[in-house]
Write an enzyme that holds these catalytic residues in place. Structure first.
Site, short mmCIF file in Angstrom:
data_model
loop_
_atom_site.label_atom_id
_atom_site.label_comp_id
_atom_site.label_asym_id
_atom_site.label_seq_id
_atom_site.Cartn_x
_atom_site.Cartn_y
_atom_site.Cartn_z
N GLU A 43 0.49 -1.05 -0.50
CA GLU A 43 0.02 0.18 -0.02
C GLU A 43 0.84 0.72 0.15
O GLU A 43 0.32 2.37 -0.61
CB GLU A 43 -1.48 0.24 1.41
CG GLU A 43 -2.01 -1.57 0.98
CD GLU A 43 -2.85 -0.73 2.98
OE1 GLU A 43 -4.25 -1.37 2.41
OE2 GLU A 43 -2.34 -0.80 3.67
N TYR B 35 -16.35 25.06 -2.96
CA TYR B 35 -15.87 23.57 -2.71
C TYR B 35 -14.52 23.64 -2.89
O TYR B 35 -14.29 22.60 -2.16
CB TYR B 35 -16.72 23.33 -3.13
CG TYR B 35 -18.36 23.68 -3.70
CD1 TYR B 35 -19.22 22.80 -1.90
CD2 TYR B 35 -19.06 24.44 -4.25
CE1 TYR B 35 -20.67 23.30 -2.35
CE2 TYR B 35 -20.73 24.82 -4.08
CZ TYR B 35 -20.94 24.04 -3.31
OH TYR B 35 -22.54 24.18 -3.27
N LEU C 39 -6.74 4.77 8.28
CA LEU C 39 -7.77 5.25 7.31
C LEU C 39 -8.04 6.55 8.68
O LEU C 39 -8.91 7.54 8.57
CB LEU C 39 -8.63 4.83 6.66
CG LEU C 39 -8.78 3.96 5.63
CD1 LEU C 39 -9.34 3.48 5.48
CD2 LEU C 39 -7.92 4.66 4.74
N GLU C 40 -8.53 6.08 9.93
CA GLU C 40 -8.63 6.55 10.42
C GLU C 40 -7.99 8.00 10.74
O GLU C 40 -8.20 9.04 11.36
CB GLU C 40 -8.58 5.90 11.98
CG GLU C 40 -9.81 4.89 12.46
CD GLU C 40 -9.15 3.97 11.82
OE1 GLU C 40 -9.60 2.57 12.12
OE2 GLU C 40 -8.21 3.47 11.07
N LYS D 155 -11.98 2.08 0.96
CA LYS D 155 -10.62 1.60 -0.07
C LYS D 155 -11.50 0.96 -1.03
O LYS D 155 -12.05 0.05 -0.36
CB LYS D 155 -9.67 1.06 1.07
CG LYS D 155 -8.94 2.24 1.81
CD LYS D 155 -7.98 1.46 2.70
CE LYS D 155 -7.66 -0.07 2.03
NZ LYS D 155 -6.52 -0.18 3.36
#
Length: 152
Positions: free
Chosen positions: A48, A80, A99-100, A126
């Protein structure tokens, strides 16, 4: 017989469909960014970190949009593209293991850079994960509110 219930259709093209309305200030106006796609190098596994992978992001940013609605002026809201830039910088920036941690970085940066935003919700997915079965994505969702200072 009439019903006041609102039915929100499920949509596979986005990560999220609705936020429950029990979040106080989060029941009001919000900016909505859906289906943002980036290539990043986050994860615990060596592959990864080396090859990277696709990430999908949804962001909700709660703020009062009435001033912009009345003035029709960009200066009364947040673009935006400014929020998109924050997400892009984090996702394409320094690698995180979890990811946290990525979502926390996105949320805290948005709240720190834009004081008019009272709360933010970040969903990070993911789509390409090694699990024994088909999935649309695996991921995390966090909601962060601006801390209010109580004066006595």
């Amino acid at each position: 017989m009439t019903s006041s219930a609102v039915v929100m259709p499920l949509c596979r093209s986005t990560l999220s469909s609705a936020v429950s309305t029990d979040h106080g200030e989060m029941m009001g106006d919000k900016l909505v960014l859906r289906g943002l796609k980036f290539h990043g190098f986050h994860g615990v596994k060596e592959e990864e970190r080396k090859l990277g992978q696709k990430f999908l992001v949804d962001v909700d940013a709660w703020m009062d949009l009435q001033p912009a609605g009345l003035s029709d002026s960009l200066s009364d809201t947040i673009s935006y593209t400014a929020i998109y830039r924050v997400v892009k910088e984090v996702l394409e920036g320094a690698p995180h293991n979890l990811l946290e941690s990525v979502t926390e970085s996105i949320a805290s940066t948005i709240l720190n850079e834009y004081p008019r935003i009272s709360a933010v919700r970040v969903v990070l997915g993911k789509p390409h994960v090694a699990v024994a079965g088909p999935v649309d994505y695996l991921g995390v969702e966090i909601i962060r509110r601006r801390k209010r200072v109580v004066q006595s």
